[in-house]
Design a protein around this motif. Structure first.
Motif, PDB file in Angstrom:
ATOM      1  N   ASN A   1      14.832  -0.980   2.038  1.00  0.00           N
ATOM      2  CA  ASN A   1      16.195  -0.807   1.533  1.00  0.00           C
ATOM      3  C   ASN A   1      16.931  -2.130   1.350  1.00  0.00           C
TER       4      ASN A   1
ATOM      5  N   GLU B   1      11.370   2.419   5.156  1.00  0.00           N
ATOM      6  CA  GLU B   1      11.669   3.844   5.256  1.00  0.00           C
ATOM      7  C   GLU B   1      10.565   4.668   4.596  1.00  0.00           C
ATOM      8  N   PRO B   2       9.964   5.614   5.332  1.00  0.00           N
ATOM      9  CA  PRO B   2       8.950   6.475   4.726  1.00  0.00           C
ATOM     10  C   PRO B   2       9.593   7.595   3.917  1.00  0.00           C
ATOM     11  N   LEU B   3       9.112   7.790   2.696  1.00  0.00           N
ATOM     12  CA  LEU B   3       9.647   8.833   1.821  1.00  0.00           C
ATOM     13  C   LEU B   3       8.481   9.576   1.175  1.00  0.00           C
TER      14      LEU B   3
ATOM     15  N   ASN C   1       4.568  10.924   7.887  1.00  0.00           N
ATOM     16  CA  ASN C   1       6.005  10.833   7.685  1.00  0.00           C
ATOM     17  C   ASN C   1       6.751  10.962   9.008  1.00  0.00           C
TER      18      ASN C   1
ATOM     19  N   LEU D   1       3.154   9.388  -0.158  1.00  0.00           N
ATOM     20  CA  LEU D   1       4.120   8.783   0.759  1.00  0.00           C
ATOM     21  C   LEU D   1       4.315   7.330   0.331  1.00  0.00           C
TER      22      LEU D   1
ATOM     23  N   GLY E   1       8.576   7.899  10.371  1.00  0.00           N
ATOM     24  CA  GLY E   1      10.006   8.206  10.382  1.00  0.00           C
ATOM     25  C   GLY E   1      10.633   7.954  11.742  1.00  0.00           C
TER      26      GLY E   1
ATOM     27  N   GLU F   1       6.474  12.087  -1.408  1.00  0.00           N
ATOM     28  CA  GLU F   1       6.548  12.626  -2.774  1.00  0.00           C
ATOM     29  C   GLU F   1       7.755  12.096  -3.540  1.00  0.00           C
ATOM     30  N   THR F   2       7.957  10.781  -3.530  1.00  0.00           N
ATOM     31  CA  THR F   2       9.116  10.153  -4.160  1.00  0.00           C
ATOM     32  C   THR F   2       8.665   9.247  -5.300  1.00  0.00           C
TER      33      THR F   2
ATOM     34  N   TYR G   1       9.602   2.185   1.792  1.00  0.00           N
ATOM     35  CA  TYR G   1      10.626   1.530   0.987  1.00  0.00           C
ATOM     36  C   TYR G   1      11.444   0.564   1.817  1.00  0.00           C
TER      37      TYR G   1
ATOM     38  N   THR H   1       4.255   8.985  -8.513  1.00  0.00           N
ATOM     39  CA  THR H   1       4.821   9.580  -7.315  1.00  0.00           C
ATOM     40  C   THR H   1       3.732   9.665  -6.260  1.00  0.00           C
TER      41      THR H   1
ATOM     42  N   TYR I   1      13.718   5.557  11.787  1.00  0.00           N
ATOM     43  CA  TYR I   1      15.042   6.146  12.004  1.00  0.00           C
ATOM     44  C   TYR I   1      15.534   6.066  13.442  1.00  0.00           C
TER      45      TYR I   1
END
Length: 147
Positions: A71, A48-50, A32, A66, A36, A52-53, A69, A63, A40
């Motif tokens: 956007n 975009e790394p997220l 992450n 990692l 990230g 536990e989503t 996503y 879930t 970012y």
């Protein structure tokens, strides 16, 4: 006012918390942080790394440890699971199921076994066969470089 009492001795231990050993969480953190930074700050990847989503925020859904996503198109393109040797088969099946389930449109998935330092990659349409690889075709990156 009502008082409710629960007999916690009857609760299965997995119901009381998440199975998240430090080694497992450490790998997620490194991935992450590395991804990230690229998303970012460096702006060299578009996903975009997220951690536990949920894949689908509107209903109960898988879930992954990692996900990456997009956007722009509102879609998860990559999922990553971290495991140890005992959970490898289960996580490979989970990745396969998430990718081949057409409702999610995920294109690429990875499983990393932190006990053996082995990576496995599965891509949509690979016919159920995961290959030993940490290279993401979508990101054009070797995920192992963050570990």
């Amino acid at each position: 006012m009502y008082t409710i009492k629960y007999d916690l001795s009857m609760v299965h231990k997995d119901e009381m918390g998440v199975n998240a050993p430090m080694d497992h969480q450490r790998i997620i953190s490194k991935l992450n942080a590395g991804l990230g930074k690229l998303f970012y700050y460096d702006k060299t990847i578009s996903l975009e790394p997220l951690p536990e989503t949920m894949i689908d925020p509107d209903r109960t859904s898988p879930t992954p440890d990692l996900l990456l996503y997009d956007n722009q198109i509102d879609r998860v393109l990559i999922v990553i699971e971290i495991c140890h040797t005992i959970g490898l088969k289960r996580d490979l099946q989970k990745i396969y199921s998430m990718i081949e389930n057409d409702q999610y449109d995920i294109l690429e998935g990875f499983v990393f076994n932190y006990k053996t330092a082995e990576w496995f990659r599965y891509r949509k349409g690979d016919g159920g066969l995961a290959e030993s690889s940490s290279f993401s075709e979508i990101l054009q990156l070797d995920l192992n470089s963050f570990l």
